[in-house]
Motif scaffolding. Structure first.
Motif, short mmCIF file in Angstrom:
data_model
loop_
_atom_site.label_atom_id
_atom_site.label_comp_id
_atom_site.label_asym_id
_atom_site.label_seq_id
_atom_site.Cartn_x
_atom_site.Cartn_y
_atom_site.Cartn_z
N SER A 169 32.88 40.55 46.24
CA SER A 169 32.55 41.94 46.58
C SER A 169 32.38 42.77 45.32
O SER A 169 32.89 42.41 44.25
N LYS A 170 31.68 43.86 45.44
CA LYS A 170 31.44 44.73 44.29
C LYS A 170 32.75 45.27 43.72
O LYS A 170 32.87 45.45 42.50
N GLU A 171 33.70 45.53 44.63
CA GLU A 171 34.96 46.10 44.18
C GLU A 171 35.76 45.09 43.35
O GLU A 171 36.46 45.44 42.39
N LYS A 172 35.68 43.80 43.73
CA LYS A 172 36.47 42.77 43.05
C LYS A 172 35.72 42.10 41.91
O LYS A 172 36.24 41.19 41.28
N ASP B 101 37.40 41.79 38.58
CA ASP B 101 38.52 40.85 38.55
C ASP B 101 38.09 39.40 38.63
O ASP B 101 38.93 38.49 38.60
N PHE C 187 27.03 39.29 46.55
CA PHE C 187 27.77 40.14 47.47
C PHE C 187 27.65 39.68 48.92
O PHE C 187 28.63 39.66 49.66
#
Length: 875
Positions: free
Chosen positions: A763-766, A769, A856
């Motif tokens: 995902s874009k958020e992860k 990380d 994604f």
């Protein structure tokens, strides 16, 4: 005075009269210097006697002329040319007629500017003797350019033409000789036509003196180079006079010059038609064919060559079967005649009917001439063959059947540039046909082309490059050219200032860049940089230079991707492709071997695509994470080779026949057989039939055989690092995704497969990380190199996934592009038809471009409408 002292002394017996003081006095002088002093006397009789003595003295030889020059006799004599007394003027003119043959005297006369005084002696009222020696003086003076100009500027042509009708043969001879010398200048020729000089010159052909006739013919030969003079000669029945000379055996000493005049006249269509109508052309051809005098045959062939420059003339010659005459002349033992006949055939070959005639008669004789000891003969024969074989496959075959290939290749080492250029042209014409090209290649032609490619002559360079383009159409020929050292001079020709050389060299480079190995070598030699520079110039670029540039890039896709950041669907990623990252124009891309031999650095990893099988039997897959490394050769031990035979023994080019039984794993709603890991895949493929095992073993031996060459030697052949995991990827997508018939479903399935192998959905958020950098660093450390096979990467982001997608898509025939973005971004673009309009009759909508999502939402397709906005939204 005794004869032994005549060269040193002059004898003058003068009777001097004095009205007031002296009785008649007789003076005798034995010194030339004394007589020269007498030239300053005011008395006509003394001047006349002194001039007479000096004339006799000068007549003795060149030494006496030089003596008179040293004594200063020339300057006072020039003043006597305009003396009131006719006898003094006559004797002075006679002296200059003799003295003007001396070069030093000529120079002094030009400085004294006496030309006007000499020309004045040509006046009609002057005596014939004065005409004779004044014209002799001008004839001697006119041998030099500066004097020609002076004679022309002082109006000497008109009185000279008038004197052609003189009753005295010496006056005629001197006048026509002077006119001949003057006619070498085009301005003088134009004035001769204005003065209607052709008729009186033609009248001289009737002279009883051969020297006058010969000079008249030579003059006509010069002035008939101009069309107006040819017309004038035709209108005055000049051709009849010339034909009669040829028909008169007693005038055989004039035949050569007569043919020279006829050669000029035959260039004029009207004149040729007139000769043909009156039967003169047949007489001319018969005369040339039957003559036993080589110079006559040679000039006749030259006449045909000149006339054949006009298409209508060639047509008339063909109707008169001039080809038979030329073939007969080829059989002459005289080299000059052979050369002239070959040149005439070259000219006649522009006529299609003549080309057909020479197919059976002429080409074998020309091939024989190629073996002559004379370089000139070989050059002329090669020129004729070059013209005969251009755009004529029948003649090219005839030349090959006459065993012409070997002598033509031998001529490539000739010392004459013209011969080399002509031979290369013939061979290039032959090479247009594959059977002949194979025959030419079997004669070590690529090695023979090295010297012409290095020639300083632009024509030779051009033809040699053209021949490379015609013969380097297969891998063996290109390899021979490379091994012979032919690529270096060929690349240098791209820098040529000559347009044709640059164009043909670009063409040859384009042909040579047909495979990756040659494209890489040409780029290493600087061909791409030179072509890029050439294409930036409006005046130097050409279509071939642009095509060669793109051909080099398209066949060296590693360089193209590094330079342009873009690979189209037609740029197929093959084994050995590597992504070095972005490089600036003009920067050299390091070869893969050099990159592999380097120690690991903090630079970005070089991604390698290689699906070729390994050479050593791999151990179990469980050891894959152990100490792995490579550097010097493929024969070194490495856990990169530790994959099962089931994963390595297949080639997409042979159809990828399934070597295993169908798997019983779930398809997850897709028509795929994507394995969860390479370890599981290994365990599911143990039950294979004996026949299939034997087939795989045989394929493995074939794949390994070339790699084992040189095993055990110090300088082992280097091979790119193998990638067993990528081999498994190729096998799996070939087996499970390739059979899918719907292109959109194929793309979606492949995208999900690639994402799964590169760490799955992120995902874009992860994304921050997603520790892919650490993973790549570990691989570089384990491999002890910056080069990382794509199959080893289990955590990859945009540019890893996009490269893997493109590499696998190319293996199974899915058309997609690879685009490099900024900050480690890259993506794939595919084109799909608009399904909503697919069934409409007569509707052919353009395909729409989609970006394949590999990060994604793997398998998702995003339609590109506004490219910049869509890319920003995606990336």
């Amino acid at each position: 005075i005794g004869r032994q002292r005549e060269k040193e002394n002059s004898y003058v017996n003068l009777t001097l009269f004095s009205t007031f003081q002296f009785d008649p006095l007789t003076i005798e002088s034995k010194k030339a210097a004394t007589v020269v002093l007498m030239l300053n006397s005011p008395e006509e009789e003394i001047l006349a006697k002194a001039c007479e003595a000096i004339y006799r003295f000068a007549l003795k030889g060149e030494e006496n002329k030089a003596t008179l020059l040293e004594l200063g006799a020339v300057e006072p004599l020039t003043k006597l040319l305009t003396h009131e007394d006719k006898i003094v003027r006559r004797n002075a003119t006679m002296i200059f007629g003799i003295l003007a043959s001396n070069n030093d005297v000529k120079k002094l006369l030009r400085e004294l500017d006496v030309m006007n005084s000499v020309i004045a002696q040509l006046a009609p009222e002057e005596e014939v003797v004065i005409h004779e020696f004044a014209s002799l003086c001008l004839a001697n003076m006119s041998a030099e350019y500066t004097s020609k100009v002076q004679i022309f500027e002082h109006g000497g042509l008109e009185p000279l033409i008038r004197l052609l009708a003189s009753p005295d043969p010496d006056v005629k001879k001197n006048s026509i000789e002077c006119i001949y010398n003057l006619a070498q200048d085009f301005q003088c020729r134009a004035t001769l036509q204005e003065l209607n000089a052709v008729p009186p010159i033609l009248d001289l052909l009737k002279s009883e003196y051969p020297v006058i006739q010969l000079l008249a013919l030579k003059t006509l030969s010069v002035i008939t180079n101009d069309k107006e003079a040819r017309t004038m000669l035709r209108d005055n029945q000049g051709m009849d006079h010339l034909i009669k000379i040829l028909e008169t055996k007693e005038l055989n000493d004039l035949h050569i010059e007569a043919l020279s005049v006829i050669a000029n006249c035959l260039e004029d269509m009207d004149t040729l038609a007139l000769i043909q109508q009156t039967g003169g052309l047949k007489k001319l051809l018969s005369f040339a064919e039957n003559s036993t005098i080589p110079d006559i045959q040679k000039n006749a062939a030259k006449a045909i060559t000149k006339a054949a420059s006009d298409p209508e003339n060639r047509k008339l010659f063909h109707e008169q079967e001039v080809e038979k005459c030329l073939v007969a002349l080829l059989g002459s033992e005289n080299d000059g005649t052979k050369i002239a006949a070959s040149q005439a055939i070259s000219a006649m070959s522009e006529n299609s009917g003549s080309k057909e005639f020479f197919n059976n008669q002429g080409i074998p004789q020309l091939i024989q001439s190629l073996r002559s000891d004379s370089e000139e003969v070989r050059e002329a024969a090669a020129l004729a063959l070059a013209n005969l074989t251009t755009c004529n496959t029948a003649n090219a075959n005839a030349a090959a059947e006459a065993d012409g290939i070997e002598p033509l290749i031998n001529i490539l080492s000739s010392k004459r540039d013209g011969a080399i250029a002509n031979a290369a042209t013939v061979l290039a014409n032959m090479a247009m046909q594959e059977p002949l090209r194979v025959n030419i290649q079997s004669h070590d032609v690529m090695h023979a082309l090295i010297s012409p490619l290095r020639s300083a002559n632009t024509v030779v360079q051009s033809k040699a490059a053209l021949m490379v383009a015609a013969t380097a159409c297969d891998v063996e020929a290109r390899t021979e050219l490379r091994n012979s050292g032919g690529l270096e001079p060929l690349v240098e020709l791209l820098r040529s200032k000559n347009d044709e050389v640059r164009r043909h060299a670009s063409w040859a480079v384009m042909v040579c860049a047909s495979d990756e190995l040659m494209a890489v070598e040409l780029c290493r030699l600087g061909a791409l940089d030179i072509l890029e520079e050439v294409n930036l110039s409006v005046s130097r670029k050409n279509k071939f230079s642009e095509a060669a540039y793109h051909k080099l890039l398209n066949n060296y896709v590693s360089l193209k991707y590094s330079l342009t950041g873009y690979l189209s669907s037609s740029n197929i990623i093959s084994d050995g492709f590597y992504d070095y990252g972005r490089i600036n124009p003009g920067t050299k891309l390091m070869p893969l071997k050099d990159l592999c031999l380097q120690e690991p650095t903090d630079l970005r990893a070089v991604l390698l695509v290689n699906s070729k099988s390994d050479v050593s039997p791999p151990p179990s897959m469980e050891d894959k994470s152990s100490d792995i490394g490579y550097g010097r050769s493929i024969s070194s031990s490495s856990s990169l080779r530790r994959a099962s035979r089931e994963k390595t023994n297949f080639h997409f080019s042979t159809g990828f026949g399934s070597p295993t039984e169908d798997k019983s794993e779930p398809t997850s709603g897709r028509n795929t057989a994507v394995s969860k890991s390479a370890t599981k895949e290994k365990g599911s493929r143990k039950g294979r039939g004996k026949k299939e095992e034997e087939k795989v073993k045989e394929e493995e031996e074939v794949a390994v055989a070339p790699k084992l060459t040189g095993e055990g030697s110090l300088d082992k052949e280097w091979y790119p690092p193998s990638d067993p995991d990528f081999c498994v990827y190729v096998y799996e997508v070939t087996k499970s995704i390739f059979p899918i018939t719907n292109i959109k479903e194929q793309i979606e399935a492949l995208a999900k497969y690639v994402a799964e192998k590169m760490g799955g959905k992120v995902s874009k958020e992860k994304l921050p990380d997603f520790s892919w950098e650490l993973h790549i660093s570990e691989l570089k450390f384990q491999l002890k190199s910056n080069v990382v096979p794509i199959g080893l990467i289990k955590k990859g982001i945009f540019y890893h996934r996009a490269l893997l997608f493109k590499a696998l898509a190319d293996k199974i025939g899915i058309g997609c592009s690879l685009v490099r973005g900024e900050y480690g971004r890259a993506w794939n673009e595919v084109k799909l038809m608009n399904e909503s309009r697919k069934g409409l009759i007569g509707a052919f909508p353009p395909p729409e471009v989609y970006i394949v999502d590999l990060m994604f939402h793997p398998g998702g397709l995003m339609k590109l409408k506004s490219k910049e906005a869509d890319l920003y939204r995606y990336l």
